[in-house]
Scaffold this motif. Sequence first.
Motif, PDB file in Angstrom:
ATOM      1  N   ASP A 224      19.096  12.327 -18.755  1.00  0.00           N
ATOM      2  CA  ASP A 224      19.363  13.524 -17.952  1.00  0.00           C
ATOM      3  C   ASP A 224      18.071  14.184 -17.481  1.00  0.00           C
ATOM      4  N   ASP A 225      17.087  14.301 -18.378  1.00  0.00           N
ATOM      5  CA  ASP A 225      15.806  14.924 -17.998  1.00  0.00           C
ATOM      6  C   ASP A 225      15.089  14.104 -16.934  1.00  0.00           C
ATOM      7  N   LEU A 226      15.086  12.778 -17.102  1.00  0.00           N
ATOM      8  CA  LEU A 226      14.424  11.926 -16.128  1.00  0.00           C
ATOM      9  C   LEU A 226      15.161  11.931 -14.793  1.00  0.00           C
ATOM     10  N   ALA A 227      16.478  12.081 -14.829  1.00  0.00           N
ATOM     11  CA  ALA A 227      17.248  12.160 -13.587  1.00  0.00           C
ATOM     12  C   ALA A 227      16.865  13.403 -12.792  1.00  0.00           C
ATOM     13  N   ASP A 228      16.687  14.528 -13.485  1.00  0.00           N
ATOM     14  CA  ASP A 228      16.267  15.761 -12.805  1.00  0.00           C
ATOM     15  C   ASP A 228      14.875  15.608 -12.202  1.00  0.00           C
ATOM     16  N   ALA A 229      13.957  15.013 -12.979  1.00  0.00           N
ATOM     17  CA  ALA A 229      12.594  14.838 -12.482  1.00  0.00           C
ATOM     18  C   ALA A 229      12.554  13.854 -11.311  1.00  0.00           C
ATOM     19  N   THR A 230      13.365  12.809 -11.385  1.00  0.00           N
ATOM     20  CA  THR A 230      13.413  11.826 -10.298  1.00  0.00           C
ATOM     21  C   THR A 230      13.945  12.452  -9.020  1.00  0.00           C
ATOM     22  N   GLY A 231      15.022  13.217  -9.137  1.00  0.00           N
ATOM     23  CA  GLY A 231      15.587  13.866  -7.964  1.00  0.00           C
ATOM     24  C   GLY A 231      14.630  14.862  -7.330  1.00  0.00           C
ATOM     25  N   GLU A 232      13.906  15.597  -8.164  1.00  0.00           N
ATOM     26  CA  GLU A 232      12.943  16.577  -7.639  1.00  0.00           C
ATOM     27  C   GLU A 232      11.820  15.890  -6.857  1.00  0.00           C
ATOM     28  N   ALA A 233      11.302  14.777  -7.393  1.00  0.00           N
ATOM     29  CA  ALA A 233      10.238  14.046  -6.696  1.00  0.00           C
ATOM     30  C   ALA A 233      10.771  13.355  -5.445  1.00  0.00           C
TER      31      ALA A 233
ATOM     32  N   GLN B 170       0.852  -1.189   0.000  1.00  0.00           N
ATOM     33  CA  GLN B 170       0.000   0.000   0.000  1.00  0.00           C
ATOM     34  C   GLN B 170       0.891   1.244   0.000  1.00  0.00           C
ATOM     35  N   ASP B 171       1.577   1.459  -1.093  1.00  0.00           N
ATOM     36  CA  ASP B 171       2.482   2.601  -1.211  1.00  0.00           C
ATOM     37  C   ASP B 171       1.708   3.886  -1.427  1.00  0.00           C
ATOM     38  N   SER B 172       2.320   4.982  -1.004  1.00  0.00           N
ATOM     39  CA  SER B 172       1.694   6.290  -1.197  1.00  0.00           C
ATOM     40  C   SER B 172       1.741   6.693  -2.666  1.00  0.00           C
ATOM     41  N   GLU B 173       0.944   7.678  -3.008  1.00  0.00           N
ATOM     42  CA  GLU B 173       0.905   8.166  -4.387  1.00  0.00           C
ATOM     43  C   GLU B 173       2.254   8.737  -4.805  1.00  0.00           C
ATOM     44  N   LEU B 174       2.930   9.415  -3.861  1.00  0.00           N
ATOM     45  CA  LEU B 174       4.229  10.017  -4.189  1.00  0.00           C
ATOM     46  C   LEU B 174       5.262   8.960  -4.509  1.00  0.00           C
ATOM     47  N   VAL B 175       5.323   7.895  -3.724  1.00  0.00           N
ATOM     48  CA  VAL B 175       6.342   6.875  -3.969  1.00  0.00           C
ATOM     49  C   VAL B 175       6.027   6.095  -5.250  1.00  0.00           C
ATOM     50  N   GLN B 176       4.763   5.978  -5.607  1.00  0.00           N
ATOM     51  CA  GLN B 176       4.424   5.355  -6.884  1.00  0.00           C
ATOM     52  C   GLN B 176       4.897   6.223  -8.046  1.00  0.00           C
ATOM     53  N   ALA B 177       4.774   7.546  -7.904  1.00  0.00           N
ATOM     54  CA  ALA B 177       5.269   8.444  -8.946  1.00  0.00           C
ATOM     55  C   ALA B 177       6.792   8.380  -9.032  1.00  0.00           C
ATOM     56  N   ILE B 178       7.456   8.300  -7.876  1.00  0.00           N
ATOM     57  CA  ILE B 178       8.909   8.170  -7.867  1.00  0.00           C
ATOM     58  C   ILE B 178       9.331   6.881  -8.551  1.00  0.00           C
ATOM     59  N   ALA B 179       8.571   5.800  -8.325  1.00  0.00           N
ATOM     60  CA  ALA B 179       8.891   4.520  -8.954  1.00  0.00           C
ATOM     61  C   ALA B 179       8.811   4.614 -10.476  1.00  0.00           C
ATOM     62  N   VAL B 180       7.794   5.302 -10.974  1.00  0.00           N
ATOM     63  CA  VAL B 180       7.664   5.462 -12.428  1.00  0.00           C
ATOM     64  C   VAL B 180       8.866   6.205 -12.996  1.00  0.00           C
ATOM     65  N   LEU B 181       9.240   7.309 -12.356  1.00  0.00           N
ATOM     66  CA  LEU B 181      10.350   8.119 -12.863  1.00  0.00           C
ATOM     67  C   LEU B 181      11.689   7.402 -12.710  1.00  0.00           C
ATOM     68  N   ALA B 182      11.912   6.765 -11.562  1.00  0.00           N
ATOM     69  CA  ALA B 182      13.186   6.102 -11.316  1.00  0.00           C
ATOM     70  C   ALA B 182      13.388   4.925 -12.265  1.00  0.00           C
ATOM     71  N   ARG B 183      12.340   4.145 -12.501  1.00  0.00           N
ATOM     72  CA  ARG B 183      12.464   3.006 -13.416  1.00  0.00           C
ATOM     73  C   ARG B 183      12.646   3.478 -14.846  1.00  0.00           C
ATOM     74  N   ALA B 184      11.956   4.546 -15.223  1.00  0.00           N
ATOM     75  CA  ALA B 184      12.128   5.085 -16.570  1.00  0.00           C
ATOM     76  C   ALA B 184      13.548   5.607 -16.760  1.00  0.00           C
ATOM     77  N   GLN B 185      14.090   6.251 -15.741  1.00  0.00           N
ATOM     78  CA  GLN B 185      15.458   6.756 -15.839  1.00  0.00           C
ATOM     79  C   GLN B 185      16.460   5.611 -15.913  1.00  0.00           C
ATOM     80  N   GLN B 186      16.213   4.562 -15.144  1.00  0.00           N
ATOM     81  CA  GLN B 186      17.090   3.395 -15.192  1.00  0.00           C
ATOM     82  C   GLN B 186      17.042   2.731 -16.568  1.00  0.00           C
ATOM     83  N   ASP B 187      15.857   2.638 -17.151  1.00  0.00           N
ATOM     84  CA  ASP B 187      15.733   2.094 -18.502  1.00  0.00           C
ATOM     85  C   ASP B 187      16.467   2.971 -19.513  1.00  0.00           C
ATOM     86  N   ALA B 188      16.378   4.296 -19.336  1.00  0.00           N
ATOM     87  CA  ALA B 188      17.071   5.201 -20.247  1.00  0.00           C
ATOM     88  C   ALA B 188      18.579   5.046 -20.142  1.00  0.00           C
TER      89      ALA B 188
END
Length: 417
Positions: A259-268, A124-142
């Motif tokens: 690089d863009d996803l890294a910035d967004a991930t760090g901000e979240a 039961q993760d929070s909405e914020l950590v789910q958003a972080i997961a999307v960005l972090a995984r996308a950045q890792q894939d990139a």
Amino acid sequence: MTVTCGIDWAEKHHDVALVDQTGKLVAKRRISDDAHGWRTLVELLAEHGDRPDAPIPVAIETNRGLLVSCLRATGRKVYAINPLAVARYRERHTVARSKSDHADAMTLANILRVDADHHRPLPQDSELVQAIAVLARAQQDAVWNRQQLANQLRSLLREYFPAALKAFHVKNIGLTSREARAVLQAAPTPTAAAQLTARRLHVLLRASGRQRNIETWADRLQAVFGEEHLRRLPLVEEALGRQAQALLLQLDAACRAADDLADATGEAFHQHPDAAIITSFPGLADLTGARLLAELGDDRTRFADARALKAYAGAAPITRASGKSLVVHHRKVKNQRLAAAGYVWAFASLRAPGPRAHYDRRRDDGDRHSSALRNTFNRMLGCLYHCLQERKEYDELAAFPPRGGSACPDSVEDHVA
């Protein structure tokens, strides 16, 4: 638990089966993968006792998709059962290897009826950590995509342009750097590179974003490109240059995306309350910390203890014993993203005295580099679990006390290989 629900997931439709405590089928339905299908599912569950204070648990073969997201939003327990496990359960009732979507839905419902305690519901993760997961995984894939494209470009340049590999084989400067991409895009062949003037190189380096040592870099590149090397035939070389330019366009897009996803991930990541605890550990910065948080989540009840977390991350070993045979080796079934982030974390943490001493001790005991690093990750992961549970930041003396002292609770088992 009186009624359990199983859903056989498909791309366009889903088969739903509800069974009671005796395993008797009480309802079945095929629903579409849209809003109408969701309403049909909610109504079906409500007809058979689904209430806000006692929602019917659901088993499904995936943890992704809009249907799973909507089910989790209702607050009910959702179990993502591995399809291989479902196949093994199916063989308990038949050996004919018959299969249907409805039968799979019933199998999933019966798994919850008899073995719910042996499976883990989705956290039961929070909405914020789910958003972080999307960005972090996308950045890792990139990042992985960027490295794959860089490897392809390196292999291509070896075929006709070895001077380019030599020119950018410098510490912290590689084919993924802005300097390399700018120069090679302008001069993708040895002939074009040899014709680059110092002034042109100055312009390219400045355009790439470099601000220091431009004169030194321009002189070095001009010297390397002017050296004698083996060459291809002119038309073949030109064709290979066009292929390199196409790869460079893909590589440039992958680098910008990472690089863009890294910035967004760090901000979240900085918006989450666990960020301060995670980054207090040696070797964990914004990006690596966000990747860890994305895979661990912020549901404190997800893992029963530190051992469960270590097994999930692949840091704890696995034992296979049969008769007189006893084999201990590393886990292959694990969260691959968490394991990849853990390897980077363990390696970066070796700059701190505590993790370095632990790593050196494992090496002295005969461990290879990968094994000692995995054991260090195992130790640090236990400490992270303790700190997150207790809401404390990392303490070097508590995590790695002097020999003879006691480590932080649930932090590690030193004997684990």
